[in-house]
Each structure stands twice: as C-alpha cells, then as structure tokens.
Design a protein around this motif. Structure first.
Motif, mmCIF file in Angstrom:
data_model
loop_
_atom_site.group_PDB
_atom_site.id
_atom_site.type_symbol
_atom_site.label_atom_id
_atom_site.label_comp_id
_atom_site.label_asym_id
_atom_site.label_seq_id
_atom_site.Cartn_x
_atom_site.Cartn_y
_atom_site.Cartn_z
ATOM 1 N N CYS A 1 -3.131 4.359 -1.286
ATOM 2 C CA CYS A 1 -3.529 5.083 -0.086
ATOM 3 C C CYS A 1 -2.726 6.378 -0.035
ATOM 4 O O CYS A 1 -1.506 6.364 -0.228
ATOM 5 N N HIS A 2 -3.401 7.471 0.213
ATOM 6 C CA HIS A 2 -2.769 8.798 0.248
ATOM 7 C C HIS A 2 -3.169 9.486 1.546
ATOM 8 O O HIS A 2 -4.304 9.334 2.006
ATOM 9 N N THR B 1 2.278 8.838 4.895
ATOM 10 C CA THR B 1 1.429 7.753 4.384
ATOM 11 C C THR B 1 1.988 6.398 4.778
ATOM 12 O O THR B 1 1.234 5.488 5.152
ATOM 13 N N ALA B 2 3.314 6.249 4.711
ATOM 14 C CA ALA B 2 3.952 4.978 5.063
ATOM 15 C C ALA B 2 3.672 4.606 6.512
ATOM 16 O O ALA B 2 3.408 3.437 6.838
ATOM 17 N N GLY C 1 4.722 3.120 -4.352
ATOM 18 C CA GLY C 1 4.753 4.537 -4.703
ATOM 19 C C GLY C 1 5.534 4.713 -5.988
ATOM 20 O O GLY C 1 6.548 4.040 -6.205
ATOM 21 N N GLY C 2 5.043 5.590 -6.853
ATOM 22 C CA GLY C 2 5.666 5.767 -8.157
ATOM 23 C C GLY C 2 6.667 6.906 -8.201
ATOM 24 O O GLY C 2 6.348 8.052 -7.866
ATOM 25 N N ALA C 3 7.893 6.578 -8.605
ATOM 26 C CA ALA C 3 8.911 7.613 -8.843
ATOM 27 C C ALA C 3 8.887 8.034 -10.307
ATOM 28 O O ALA C 3 9.172 9.187 -10.635
ATOM 29 N N ALA D 1 0.827 -1.201 0.000
ATOM 30 C CA ALA D 1 0.000 0.000 0.000
ATOM 31 C C ALA D 1 0.861 1.251 0.000
ATOM 32 O O ALA D 1 2.010 1.240 0.455
ATOM 33 N N GLY D 2 0.274 2.328 -0.516
ATOM 34 C CA GLY D 2 0.962 3.609 -0.556
ATOM 35 C C GLY D 2 0.373 4.478 -1.650
ATOM 36 O O GLY D 2 -0.557 4.074 -2.354
ATOM 37 N N PRO D 3 0.905 5.658 -1.834
ATOM 38 C CA PRO D 3 0.354 6.580 -2.826
ATOM 39 C C PRO D 3 0.678 6.173 -4.252
ATOM 40 O O PRO D 3 1.652 5.447 -4.497
ATOM 41 N N CYS D 4 -0.136 6.649 -5.180
ATOM 42 C CA CYS D 4 0.143 6.399 -6.596
ATOM 43 C C CYS D 4 1.500 6.977 -6.967
ATOM 44 O O CYS D 4 2.317 6.327 -7.593
#
Length: 344
Positions: free
Chosen positions: A299-300, A113-114, A127-129, A99-102
């Motif tokens: 999740c944000h 968020t983490a 999470g996307g870099a 889980a984590g942000p887009c």
C-alpha cells in the motif's frame, strides 16, 4: 525420531531421556503437550536405535519422523506455532494484516502510509530498506537510513515492523531496528543467510522462491529452525509459471498443503502473487478461505508516485475498502482481525 511418553511419565522421566539423547551426540527436543510429553531426537537414527529407549517403562512409543523437514513438521509438533511479532501474534485466532509500501522512500512517505494502514486495521508495517531489483539501475533502497525511518515510524504509530534482509552483513542493523526479518524469494535458498537468521530469535518471514517446490520451501524453513530460531512464518508469494497474464501464479494449494504438513504460520502475499492491483483483493479473500494466518499487502500513499512495484500497490482508499470487504471472510473463517497494540 520421536519418543512418546506414557501419560503418567514425570518431568524427571523426560529429563533423563533427554540427557541420554544428548549424551549420545544427538539433538534432543522437549515437546511437552497437554495430555502427554513428546521427545524428539535429531541425528543418526542408528545411534538412537542403539539406546533402545522403547524398553524404558516410561516410554509408550518410539517412531521415526518420515518427512525430510523434521522440526517444522506436524509429525514432531502437532500444535500450531504462534510467532510473536512485537505485539502481534501471528498464527493465533487473529488474522494478521501486514501492509505498507514496497520501498521506504522517505520518512514522510512511510509515516503517512503507516497511519493509513493502521487506521484501516493493519498491525504490522512492511517496507523495504534494502531492495533486490532485477535492474541495477532501479532504486535499491535507503539502506540503514531506511531502517531508522521505519523504527521511528513504528514507534510513533504503535505498529510492529518487518523488512527484507538481503546480506548477512546487515543482520545486526535489521535486528536492532525492526520487529521481524523478511527473507525474500531470491534468497530462500541462501543457506548462509538462513543459518545466520536462525542464530537470532528474531521472527522471520520466509518467502517462497520463484521456482521453489513446497518441499524446498519447508526445508529452507528447517534450516532456520535447526539453527535455533523457532520463530518462522512461511510466505506464499506466487511462483513463476508459463502464464504471462499475471506477474506470478499465486499458489493457494500450497497454503492448505503447508498448513496440513507443518505447524508454522502461513502468510499470503497477493501483491507479488499477482502483480495486478485489481487482483489483490480477491486473492486476499481467497487466502482467508484456504486457511492462511494473514496477508502482506503493498500500500502506497500515492501508487502512481511509487518508485517500486507501482502496478500492484493499493492506494489508501483501496486498502480501506479491502479491509472492509475482508472482515466478513475473516469472521466466517472463525477468526478475528488483529487489533493494533497502541504504543505506551
């Protein structure tokens, strides 16, 4: 082809057959089991037939692998594969929560968020870099700076990490900073990229293409495994159909089918699979019921402020509620929720 040895065959017997296969220019596979050893041979079947391995006293049976995807098929490897993502075993008796942000927007955003998702029970931070966006004017990610942020946040929280790789040129950086590599839907058939991640031993989460068949998905996985990397996880993230009520159509048929045909772990993405925040929870529960090994959820800390995929992102409270509701489904499936491995 697979060669099944007699129950009393020794390790030396297996090695002699492996050497014969290798000397013939074929690719040998050593698959020792609990009761007996299975040997695989990849390549021209006419060459293999010329070896007449069935005549060897230590060989019980020689039979062809019928599926196009050989290495990821249960025909050649019946046991479930467990992929180790850092400290998180994916495909084990534990049900994995990623889980984590887009998108990684800042260190403060990702860290907050983490902490939320870890407290709720996630063990892998997503999470996307690098962000593949339909519009060239949309936020494209922080790039290498985002990888460094995720590395630092993962280290501070004790979470394992996963992010998307879009370009072979970024492979070394992604492999250096992140626990597992995600191949996105748009790159499922980027065979150059698949071969490149196959040459690493880094765990790979392979997402199903927007219009890909199950066979095409498994053949894409075959590219990675055939290139030398057995640490592959399949991700069902929905396919494009004529339906417009949801972003995609989450194909849970595929989960059960893949688990039947392949030994690789399967992760379900109910966030991209629906694109609707209120549908993430019921589809995550359904994913458990149909045999998935885990879910990956967006999740944000404040979804309304998200620069990417705000409509499907859960708030920390929504995510916490989902985890509470998911627990009895996981227990009913005979699994447990994975525990967070604390940083030493």
């Amino acid at each position: 082809m697979i060669i099944i040895l007699r129950h009393d065959a020794s390790e030396q017997d297996a090695q002699e057959i492996l050497q014969k296969i290798d000397a013939a220019g074929l690719k040998p596979l050593h698959l020792p089991g609990v009761e007996r050893t299975v040997i695989g041979a990849l390549g021209d079947e006419r060459v293999l037939e010329s070896l007449h391995l069935e005549n060897l006293p230590q060989v019980d049976l020689v039979k062809p692998v019928l599926s196009k995807y050989k290495l990821v098929s249960r025909e050649i490897y019946a046991q479930d594969t467990v992929v180790q993502v850092g400290n998180t075993p994916v495909g084990s008796e534990q049900f994995t929560i990623m889980a984590g942000p887009c998108a990684i927007e800042s260190e403060d955003q990702l860290l907050e968020t983490a902490r939320y998702v870890k407290q709720a029970g996630a063990t892998v931070l997503r999470g996307g870099a690098f962000k593949p966006r339909t519009s060239p004017y949309s936020f494209q990610g922080l790039g290498v700076e985002g990888l460094k942020i995720m590395h630092n946040v993962g280290k501070e929280t004790g979470l394992d990490t996963i992010t998307e790789l879009m370009d072979v040129n970024d492979l070394d950086d992604v492999a250096r900073y992140i626990s597992a590599i995600q191949i996105g839907a748009r790159n499922m058939q980027n065979y150059t990229l698949l071969k490149a991640v196959g040459e690493t031993k880094k765990p790979v989460l392979l997402k199903r293409g927007l219009s890909a068949t199950i066979e095409e998905l498994l053949l894409a996985a075959e590219y990675i495994v055939a290139s030398g990397n057995p640490n592959v996880m399949i991700c069902e993230r929905g396919i494009r159909t004529f339906e417009t009520a949801t972003r995609n159509t989450l194909d849970l048929n595929a989960v059960a089918f893949i688990k039947e045909r392949s030994h690789l772990p399967v992760i379900v993405d109910p966030s991209h699979g629906t694109g609707v925040r209120t549908l993430v929870s019921p589809m995550a529960k359904a994913a458990v019921a149909c045999g998935a090994d885990g879910v990956i959820i967006e999740c944000h800390r404040s979804p309304k402020e998200s620069v990417s995929d705000a409509a499907q992102a859960l708030s920390p409270q929504d995510f916490h509620t989902l985890m509470q509701q998911l627990a009895p489904f996981v227990a009913a499936s005979g699994r447990t929720l994975a525990e967070v491995a604390h940083a030493s």
